[in-house]
Design a protein around this motif. Structure first.
Motif, PDB file in Angstrom:
ATOM      1  N   GLN A 198       0.825  -1.209   0.000  1.00 55.73           N
ATOM      2  CA  GLN A 198       0.000   0.000   0.000  1.00 55.73           C
ATOM      3  C   GLN A 198       0.863   1.264   0.000  1.00 55.73           C
ATOM      4  N   ARG A 233      -1.710   2.800  -3.903  1.00 53.31           N
ATOM      5  CA  ARG A 233      -2.684   3.220  -2.898  1.00 53.31           C
ATOM      6  C   ARG A 233      -4.097   2.696  -3.161  1.00 53.31           C
ATOM      7  N   PRO A 245      -6.874   0.259  -3.142  1.00 52.27           N
ATOM      8  CA  PRO A 245      -6.977  -0.979  -2.344  1.00 52.27           C
ATOM      9  C   PRO A 245      -7.045  -2.272  -3.170  1.00 52.27           C
ATOM     10  N   ALA A 305      -3.686  -2.952  -4.562  1.00 50.96           N
ATOM     11  CA  ALA A 305      -2.764  -3.366  -3.496  1.00 50.96           C
ATOM     12  C   ALA A 305      -2.984  -4.842  -3.147  1.00 50.96           C
TER      13      ALA A 305
END
Lengths: 187, 162
Positions: free
Chosen positions: A38, A42, A44, A47
């Motif tokens: 992360q 960034r 989600p 990630a």
């Protein structure tokens, strides 16, 4: 640096392909690896996908020599996966941008109703996002994962003195950005 | 600017100086006592570090572990498929025939090149000599002389000169 229990487990997994051994390692480390990923990516969903890639690489490992801490080795695998992804030109712009006005997630540093605190937390996230990936990673590996400078150097494939410099520059940039916020708030 | 004073030791001082030698820590504490810029820098750094510690981190979604498990299952299946595909490819008829011919050639070669024990001729001669008297005593051998006489008689009967 000495190998540890997890390194021995990884060696066992490579020798036996026992999925239960792999699951133990996954359960112990996937959160910290997701957090590390992360720092580079960034979004989600992205990630999580890259974190899966890291653990797929672990699963496909055919040769493993437990010379260093497993965690250090794993962070290095994760860093390589992230940097490879960031080098892809079509991805570069997509990842390192933090949306303006985005609210900090979870029970972060901003108590409810504390506008100044919320603003600072948001600016901290933005300031972190503005850091070059290796500065951000070195700084957060030290602060959040408590890795030693030597371990960070191994993770990022650099020297201990370079790590100290990365952390120092990251801290200076964060301090500078956040002091600007205070000045803006005060004016 | 404060970084001109503390440099990379700013972080160490913000954390209480524990990572520094006692002498250096004492030296920097004395400096901080007289430098408001460095005092402010240490205070700002401590504030940033406190905020970083409270940073929220991404929790994996409920589907995360399941998705990974599916990918690993696929990897295992692919690996198994690859194994059987290789085995199948290796067992096509021409290859199988070739392999059998090669195996037969190897077996034949081994048999042909296998050293056969040389008969020991001298031993056989000695053995024959040992039993020579016995052979001479045999009626069969004596009858062989008779057979020679019979040939002479037959020649006489045919009118040939002896």
């Amino acid at each position: 640096m000495e190998a540890d229990d997890d390194a021995a487990l990884m060696a066992t997994f490579v020798a036996t392909r026992d999925r239960r051994v792999y699951t133990v390692l996954f359960d112990r480390h996937h959160r910290s690896i997701l957090r590390h990923v992360q720092r580079y990516v960034r979004e989600p969903g992205q990630a999580e996908e890259l974190t899966q890639d890291v653990f797929v690489r672990v699963y496909r490992t055919k040769q493993y020599e437990p010379k260093t801490k497993f965690k250090t080795w794993l962070f290095r695998v994760a860093t390589n996966v992230c940097l490879n992804e960031l080098r892809r030109p079509e991805r570069r712009e997509k990842f390192d941008v933090i949306e303006e006005g985005r609210e900090p997630k979870g029970d972060g540093p901003s108590p409810e109703g504390n506008v100044a605190g919320k603003e600072l937390a948001l600016r901290l996230e933005q300031a972190l996002a503005k850091l070059p990936p290796n500065q951000r990673a070195a700084f957060l590996l030290a602060r959040q994962d408590q890795l030693s400078h030597e371990e960070i150097a191994q993770t990022l494939d650099t020297t201990v003195s370079a790590v100290k410099s990365l952390i120092h520059r990251a801290l200076e940039a964060l301090r500078r950005d956040l002091s600007e916020v205070q000045m803006e708030a005060g004016s | 600017m404060s970084e001109h004073h503390l440099g990379e030791e700013l972080l160490a001082m913000a954390e209480g100086g524990g990572a520094l030698s006692e002498a250096r820590r004492h030296e920097l504490h004395q400096h901080l006592g007289s430098c408001s810029a460095c005092q402010a820098a240490v205070a700002e750094t401590q504030r940033v570090l406190a905020m970083v510690e409270k940073l929220p981190s991404l929790e994996p979604s409920p589907a995360f572990a399941r998705a990974l498990s599916t990918r690993l299952d696929q990897l295992d299946a692919e690996a198994e498929d690859t194994f059987w595909a290789r085995l199948k490819a290796a067992l096509t008829l021409p290859r199988l025939a070739g392999a059998m011919a090669l195996a037969a050639a190897v077996v034949l070669g081994v048999l042909l090149l296998k050293p056969t024990p040389e008969p020991n001729e001298s031993l056989e001669v000695l053995e024959f000599a040992e039993h020579l008297e016995l052979y001479q005593d045999l009626e069969l051998l004596e009858d062989l002389d008779v057979l020679e006489d019979l040939e002479a008689i037959e020649a006489l009967e045919a009118g040939e000169p002896g």
